[in-house]
Every structure is written in structure tokens, then in C-alpha cells.
Design a protein around this motif. Structure first.
Motif, PDB file in Angstrom:
ATOM      1  N   ARG A   1      -5.497   8.959  -4.443  1.00  0.00           N
ATOM      2  CA  ARG A   1      -4.888   9.301  -3.162  1.00  0.00           C
ATOM      3  C   ARG A   1      -3.710   8.395  -2.834  1.00  0.00           C
ATOM      4  NH1 ARG A   1      -6.728   5.463   0.343  1.00  0.00           N
ATOM      5  NH2 ARG A   1      -8.752   4.555  -0.099  1.00  0.00           N
ATOM      6  N   GLY A   2      -3.561   7.315  -3.613  1.00  0.00           N
ATOM      7  CA  GLY A   2      -2.475   6.376  -3.384  1.00  0.00           C
ATOM      8  C   GLY A   2      -2.432   5.330  -4.470  1.00  0.00           C
TER       9      GLY A   2
ATOM     10  N   ASP B   1       1.108   5.353   0.020  1.00  0.00           N
ATOM     11  CA  ASP B   1       0.399   6.623   0.222  1.00  0.00           C
ATOM     12  C   ASP B   1       0.866   7.651  -0.796  1.00  0.00           C
ATOM     13  OD1 ASP B   1      -1.070   5.703   2.399  1.00  0.00           O
ATOM     14  OD2 ASP B   1       0.503   6.250   3.819  1.00  0.00           O
TER      15      ASP B   1
ATOM     16  N   GLU C   1       0.879  -1.174   0.000  1.00  0.00           N
ATOM     17  CA  GLU C   1       0.000   0.000   0.000  1.00  0.00           C
ATOM     18  C   GLU C   1       0.914   1.221   0.000  1.00  0.00           C
ATOM     19  OE1 GLU C   1      -3.360  -0.320  -0.055  1.00  0.00           O
ATOM     20  OE2 GLU C   1      -3.275  -2.506   0.147  1.00  0.00           O
TER      21      GLU C   1
END
Length: 141
Positions: free
Chosen positions: A119-120, A110, A108
Motif C-alpha cells: 500500500r506504500g 503513500d 513515508e
């Protein structure tokens, strides 16, 4: 520098070049593991096309150190793509460093480029038969 100098390459088509010390081995990897076939070839080079963008795997006496992502695909469903590629024998990198960790081969991430409206990103990385580091990414909106 005038305005024309700044846009000299902005409208040009971009194509990635990936070195292969064994072009036959690379062809098998891209076919069997990734499901890709060359759209064209010449002595010492295989031309692939994905999403209207070209990349070439070429015979080279040099090799990439494989320490950075050389090319990546953006997909809509990274979990499905990673799962299928694993089924075909692709081995994904596992990373565990401060601030960055993969779980099941997927990280994941950011932040993203504002122009992408996300957003990511979720990302996964693997090496081809020649040691080139390749990536898969999915925007997180």
C-alpha cells in the motif's frame, strides 16, 4: 510493430551504470560505507552484484547532477539499514516539501505499484562519494 518487437528487451538482464570521477574514492566509499566489494573489475570499471542484479561504477569525466534517484535497494527493515549506514558515515538527505517529508532520514510514501502488493513504501536517500543519488526502500504491506 509485431509482438516480437515489443518483448525485445523484456527478458534482458538490466544493469545500472553509475559515473565516478575518482574510481579509487568510489571503491573506498562502496567498501567502507556500504560494505560492498566488486565481484569483478576491468580498467576503469568496478562490477558489483546485489541480490543477483549487477551495477557498475565506472570512471567518467562526466558527473551525475544527483537530483534524482539513480539506483535503489529494496530492504526488509529500512530503520536497521539506515541506522547501520549512518553508523558507517553515510549522510542521508532530509527533505521537507509539500506532501513529502523525511523524519530521521526516512520518508513515508503513500501508494505503490499494484504488482508489488504493497500500500506504500518507506524511503531514504543518500549520495555516494561521486554525487550519485542512491535510495533505500521498504515496502509497506
Amino acid at each position: 510493430m509485431n509482438a516480437d518487437d515489443r518483448v525485445l528487451l523484456a527478458g534482458a538482464h538490466v544493469a545500472t551504470r553509475l559515473p565516478a570521477q575518482d574510481l579509487d574514492r568510489a571503491r573506498r566509499f562502496y567498501s567502507e560505507q556500504l560494505g560492498l566489494e566488486p565481484v569483478d573489475e576491468r580498467p576503469g570499471g568496478l562490477l558489483y552484484r546485489c541480490g543477483g542484479v549487477d551495477f557498475v561504477v565506472f570512471r567518467s569525466t562526466g558527473a551525475s547532477p544527483g537530483t534524482f534517484t539513480q539506483m535503489a535497494w529494496e530492504v526488509d527493515d529500512i530503520e536497521t539499514v539506515v541506522s547501520e549506514l549512518k553508523r558507517r558515515g553515510v549522510v542521508f538527505e532530509e527533505v521537507d516539501v509539500p506532501g513529502f517529508r523525511t523524519r530521521g532520514g526516512i520518508a513515508e510514501i503513500d501508494g505503490n505499484y499494484p504488482s508489488k502488493g504493497a500500500r506504500g513504501e518507506r524511503g531514504a536517500w543518500f549520495r555516494d562519494s561521486e554525487g550519485n543519488m542512491l535510495g533505500i526502500g521498504e515496502l509497506v504491506v
